[in-house]
Scaffold this active site. Structure first.
Site, mmCIF file in Angstrom:
data_model
loop_
_atom_site.group_PDB
_atom_site.id
_atom_site.type_symbol
_atom_site.label_atom_id
_atom_site.label_comp_id
_atom_site.label_asym_id
_atom_site.label_seq_id
_atom_site.Cartn_x
_atom_site.Cartn_y
_atom_site.Cartn_z
ATOM 1 N N ASP A 88 0.876 -1.166 0.000
ATOM 2 C CA ASP A 88 0.000 0.000 0.000
ATOM 3 C C ASP A 88 0.920 1.225 0.000
ATOM 4 O OD1 ASP A 88 -2.267 1.626 0.254
ATOM 5 O OD2 ASP A 88 -2.219 1.530 2.444
ATOM 6 N N ASP B 227 -0.085 4.854 1.513
ATOM 7 C CA ASP B 227 -0.227 5.682 2.709
ATOM 8 C C ASP B 227 0.047 4.873 3.970
ATOM 9 O OD1 ASP B 227 -1.168 8.180 1.440
ATOM 10 O OD2 ASP B 227 -2.865 6.934 0.847
#
Length: 499
Positions: A50, A52
């Site tokens: 991912d 963030d």
């Protein structure tokens, strides 16, 4: 009998005060990787991430930005009183993993057995008395049908919302601040409407691009420089590992962030880059095809037959991703910070190995490594053992002593809670039980760590073994701590840098 009980009490107290100093030399390593499920890095051929709070970490200013912007949206677009503008973001108020009762406007911590931890229920910015909580819920248990749905959301029949990601901290704080204003000013309001309005305001900060534009305009203020992230990606690439990125964030935002963290050639490290994936729908919805993102964010209409290195793709779905890459099963390890949106479907439906990024882990371990915490927990365990053994004495005098012990035990519990967070305590424990958050973490993540940089402490042949903790009916023959004490081994420190 009082004298007999007190002598036992003093003996346990003395033994705690004389704890072997070697305990303090066998502390947990905050930079270690912890295993829920046995996993060998030697089996991993493909690494996914991912963006963030996995590749990119943000400064404290970002949560203040989200809080202030959403608060102003409530005032300007939803006509909330201008007086709520005096509330400011408090980074020390909420913790991750809390539940919010949408209909009662209560924020609380719930354990893995669906029991509310008394003393952690907040209406506005004030704790609700235990007696009132017990009256409202007819005890402290929350029935399954009232809990949040699979992804932690409040849906039809579910009155609870669980806040699982780090971005939710400003949302919880804003909910409580607005609740506090209404309560202090005796304003009648519908809690469901408040929840939906705050949820929409927080969503607008993201969806309308307010957050993205602010971060891109002042990237050094909001993003922590990722030298260690760059080192992890470079090492994996040098070892011939395939890598991909799947994020819900937009292309320009990710590109600027990765340019800052890794450098302008960051795409050379990744075999596939997917933006605006709309996780968790990405993992379940087969209907949405990939679109190639050209320069300046232009979306092409070509049918995608291959996912090319150096290119960026938008949307798509996991089923098409698996078909185009062939990256299936336990040879894939995916890292994310959101237990539900990032990890749940991958481990349950697709057999990928999963790694959870838990930034709070480091500070909690550092607290647990203090002599104050160690002795307090040892005394709590000793006092609990005393209560368990001495409860057989039912005479009035003995019961008075036991009641004093019960009171002291609760006071000690409260003390350990405030060491982590004054309002809600640790994100991992509710007194003696694991939190609901930890239960989901244990189920959906094979390994977990404070940040990706923890990978630098291990070579790529390392096998992670979960600690064997005795079940309640099993005899603790030799715990890992006892083994470590015997051979003077520092727990979690037997790591070697990737070469």
């Amino acid at each position: 009998m009082r004298g007999y009980l007190n002598s036992n009490y003093k003996e346990v107290k003395r033994s705690i005060n004389e704890l072997d100093p070697s305990i303090s030399s066998n502390l947990l390593n905050p930079d270690a990787i912890f295993a829920n499920n046995e996993m060998s890095l030697e089996d991993i051929e493909v690494y996914g991430f991912d963006y963030d709070y996995t590749l990119a970490f943000y400064s404290k200013h970002l949560h203040t930005l989200i809080f202030n912007t959403a608060r102003d949206i409530l005032i300007n677009e939803h006509r909330y009183p201008k007086e709520i503008q005096r509330y400011e973001y408090d980074p020390n108020f909420a913790i991750r993993g809390l539940h919010y009762d949408v209909h009662k406007a209560l924020l609380m911590k719930i354990d893995s057995f669906h029991y509310i931890q008394l003393g952690t229920v907040y209406r506005g910015l004030n704790v609700v008395p235990d007696s009132e909580v017990i009256e409202m819920y007819e005890g402290s248990h929350v029935p399954l049908e009232q809990m949040s749905d699979f992804y932690g959301k409040s849906s039809e029949g579910n009155t609870m919302k669980q806040f699982m990601d780090i971005f939710s901290l400003p949302e919880m704080t804003l909910l409580c601040c607005v609740n506090e204003y209404f309560l202090k000013n005796n304003i009648d309001y519908e809690p469901v409407h408040l929840y939906k309005d705050v949820k929409e305001a927080i969503r607008d900060v993201h969806v309308k691009g307010i957050l993205y534009r602010a971060v891109e305009a002042d990237i050094e203020r909001y993003i922590c420089y990722g030298e260690r992230t760059q080192a992890v990606l470079s090492k994996l690439s040098n070892h011939g590992k395939k890598m991909f990125l799947i994020t819900n964030s937009p292309s320009s935002f990710v590109n600027k962030g990765m340019n800052f963290i890794v450098g302008k050639d960051w795409r050379d490290l990744f075999d596939v880059v997917i933006v605006q994936a709309d996780k968790p729908n990405f993992f379940n919805d087969k209907r949405r095809p990939f679109r190639k993102v050209a320069e300046r964010g232009i979306l092409l209409w070509d049918k995608i037959h291959h996912l090319e290195k150096g290119q960026t793709y938008k949307q798509g779905n996991l089923f098409e991703f698996l078909k185009l890459t062939g990256w299936r099963g336990s040879k894939v390890l995916y890292f994310g910070d959101h237990i539900y949106s990032d990890l749940a479907d991958l481990t349950l439906k697709h057999g990928w190995r999963t790694g959870a990024i838990i930034p709070e882990l480091k500070s909690e371990i550092e607290i647990m490594n203090t002599s104050h915490y160690i002795k307090t927990m040892a005394w709590l365990q000793g006092l609990t053992g005393l209560l368990e053994r001495m409860q057989v004495y039912r005479d009035a005098e003995s019961q008075m002593v036991l009641q004093d012990w019960i009171k002291e035990r609760q006071e000690t519990r409260d003390l350990t809670k405030t060491m982590f967070n004054r309002q809600f305590g640790s994100i991992f424990r509710t007194d003696h039980n694991p939190t609901y958050f930890l239960r989901r973490l244990s189920r959906f993540a094979d390994i977990y760590m404070e940040s990706l940089s923890s990978l630098l402490n291990y070579d790529l042949h390392h096998t992670f073994y979960p600690k064997r903790t005795p079940l309640q009916h099993e005899l603790p023959v030799c715990s890992e701590q006892q083994y470590a004490n015997t051979f003077r081994i520092p727990l979690g420190r037997e790591t070697a840098p990737i070469k």
